[in-house]
Design a protein around this motif. Structure first.
Motif, short mmCIF file in Angstrom:
data_model
loop_
_atom_site.label_atom_id
_atom_site.label_comp_id
_atom_site.label_asym_id
_atom_site.label_seq_id
_atom_site.Cartn_x
_atom_site.Cartn_y
_atom_site.Cartn_z
N LEU A 204 0.84 -1.19 0.00
CA LEU A 204 0.00 0.00 0.00
C LEU A 204 0.87 1.24 0.00
O LEU A 204 1.81 1.35 0.80
N TYR A 206 0.66 5.53 0.23
CA TYR A 206 -0.21 6.59 0.74
C TYR A 206 0.29 7.93 0.22
O TYR A 206 1.47 8.25 0.34
N VAL A 225 -4.92 6.03 -1.18
CA VAL A 225 -4.32 4.73 -0.85
C VAL A 225 -4.28 3.91 -2.13
O VAL A 225 -5.32 3.65 -2.75
N THR A 226 -3.08 3.51 -2.54
CA THR A 226 -2.90 2.78 -3.80
C THR A 226 -2.30 1.41 -3.52
O THR A 226 -1.15 1.30 -3.09
N PRO A 227 -3.06 0.32 -3.72
CA PRO A 227 -2.51 -1.03 -3.54
C PRO A 227 -1.78 -1.50 -4.80
O PRO A 227 -2.10 -1.07 -5.91
N ILE A 239 -7.08 -5.95 -7.52
CA ILE A 239 -7.30 -5.84 -6.07
C ILE A 239 -8.65 -5.15 -5.89
O ILE A 239 -8.81 -3.98 -6.19
N LYS A 241 -10.85 -4.59 -3.22
CA LYS A 241 -11.39 -3.86 -2.09
C LYS A 241 -10.28 -3.25 -1.25
O LYS A 241 -9.32 -3.92 -0.89
N VAL A 242 -10.40 -1.97 -0.94
CA VAL A 242 -9.52 -1.27 -0.01
C VAL A 242 -10.40 -0.63 1.04
O VAL A 242 -11.39 0.04 0.71
N SER A 243 -10.10 -0.81 2.31
CA SER A 243 -10.83 -0.14 3.38
C SER A 243 -9.84 0.63 4.25
O SER A 243 -8.69 0.20 4.41
N VAL A 244 -10.27 1.76 4.76
CA VAL A 244 -9.40 2.64 5.54
C VAL A 244 -10.12 3.04 6.82
O VAL A 244 -11.27 3.50 6.77
N GLY A 266 -7.81 4.04 -3.74
CA GLY A 266 -8.90 4.47 -2.88
C GLY A 266 -8.59 5.86 -2.37
O GLY A 266 -7.48 6.13 -1.91
#
Length: 269
Positions: A204, A206, A225-227, A239, A241-244, A266
Motif C-alpha cells: 500500500l 499513501y 491509498v494505492t494497492p 485488487i 477492495k480497499v478499506s481505511v 482508494g
C-alpha cells in the motif's frame, strides 16, 4: 522536476541522483536540507538511480530506476508521511526450496515504491514475526526474517502464514508514525529444483495532498491509498477492495472512512 523533502524537523540529509550507464552508476551523495522544496532539470530518455537519507536515522531506497518523460513535470518526494513497513522489488522475502530469507524494512516514506531502513539508528525498534496459524515460527528483534547465517527453514507442504512487522521509533524523535504494525497473509510451499519464489505480499502506498516542508497538512486533506503487487511475484489480478480506518487520537479510537475510488486507488477526504 519538483522535488520535496518532508522530514518533520530540520536536519541534514544526503541525496543521490545518478545516471545509469550500461547498468551501472556512480555518484557520491550530496548534502541537502531534510525540509525543502526544489526544482530540478533532468535529461529525458535516461535511467536515473535516486535515494536519500536523513543522517543517522533513515535511509530511503527506490524500487527501480526511474525515467522521466520529455516536456512534462514530474514529482519526487522523500521523508513524508505515511511512514510504515513497505517492500519493493529489491527488498522483500524470497523462498528457495524450504528456506525463507528476507528483510522487511519498516519505514517506507511517501514516495511510491520507497522502502525505508534505519541502519545506524540505535534508538529505533524493528521486529518481524512469522506465524503459521497461531504458532510463532520465528520472532526477530530486527527487520530480518531469515538470513544466510540464520536461515529460516519451513515445512515443505503448502501452508498459510502470517508475516507481522512491528516498528516503534522509541528514542527516535518524530511527530508521525510513532509506532506501526503491518500484517500480510500468504500461502507458501517448497519450490522445485532450487528455484525461488516471492510470497504474494500486497503493498500500500499513501499520498497526502498539501503537505508543507514539515510533512504537516491543513485541517482538510485528501489521502490516496494505492494497492499494488510486488513485481515478479504472484499476482491475484485486480485488487477489488480497499478499506481505511482513521484515528484522530493516536490510535485510541478508530473511525471507518468513506472512500471515493478513482481508477486503481482508494481516495478519501
Amino acid at each position: 522536476m519538483d522535488v520535496s523533502f518532508h522530514n518533520d524537523r530540520p536536519a541534514r540529509a544526503m541525496e543521490t541522483r545518478a545516471a545509469v550507464w550500461h547498468g551501472d552508476y556512480s555518484f557520491p551523495p550530496q548534502p541537502t536540507p531534510a525540509q525543502a522544496e526544489r526544482t530540478d532539470w533532468v535529461s529525458a530518455g535516461a535511467d536515473w538511480y535516486e535515494e536519500a537519507a536523513v543522517n543517522g536515522q533513515l535511509q530511503i531506497y527506490p524500487d527501480t530506476y526511474r525515467r522521466y518523460p520529455a516536456g512534462g513535470t514530474s514529482h519526487l518526494e522523500y521523508f513524508g508521511p505515511v511512514q510504515r513497513p513497505r517492500l519493493n522489488g529489491q527488498w522483500r522475502p524470497v523462498r528457495t526450496g524450504d528456506t525463507l530469507l528476507g528483510i522487511v524494512p519498516g519505514w517506507g516514506d511517501s514516495g511510491v515504491g520507497h522502502v525505508g531502513t534505519t541502519f545506524g539508528d540505535a534508538g529505533v525498534s524493528n521486529k518481524v514475526t512469522l506465524y503459521q496459524g497461531d504458532t510463532v515460527v520465528r520472532a526477530s528483534d530486527t527487520d530480518t526474517i531469515g538470513s544466510p547465517r540464520f536461515p529460516l527453514v519451513l515445512p515443505p507442504e503448502e501452508l498459510r502464514y502470517r508475516l507481522v512487522s512491528a516498528n516503534s521509533r522509541a528514542a527516535w524523535k518524530h511527530t508521525y508514525s510513532t509506532s506501526t504494525r503491518t500484517e500480510w497473509g500468504f500461502t507458501s510451499g517448497r519450490t522445485a529444483g532450487g528455484t525461488s519464489a516471492y510470497p504474494a505480499l500486497v503493498q500500500l502506498d499513501y499520498t497526502v495532498t498539501g503537505l508543507d516542508t514539515t510533512g504537516k497538512d491543513g485541517r482538510h486533506a485528501d489521502l490516496t491509498v494505492t494497492p499494488s503487487h510486488l513485481p515478479g511475484g504472484p499476482d491475484s489480478g485486480t485488487i477489488r477492495k480497499v478499506s481505511v480506518d482513521v484515528s484522530y487520537d493516536d490510535g485510541a479510537t478508530w473511525h471507518h472512512a468513506v472512500l471515493r475510488p478513482p481508477t486503481g486507488a482508494g481516495r478519501l477526504g
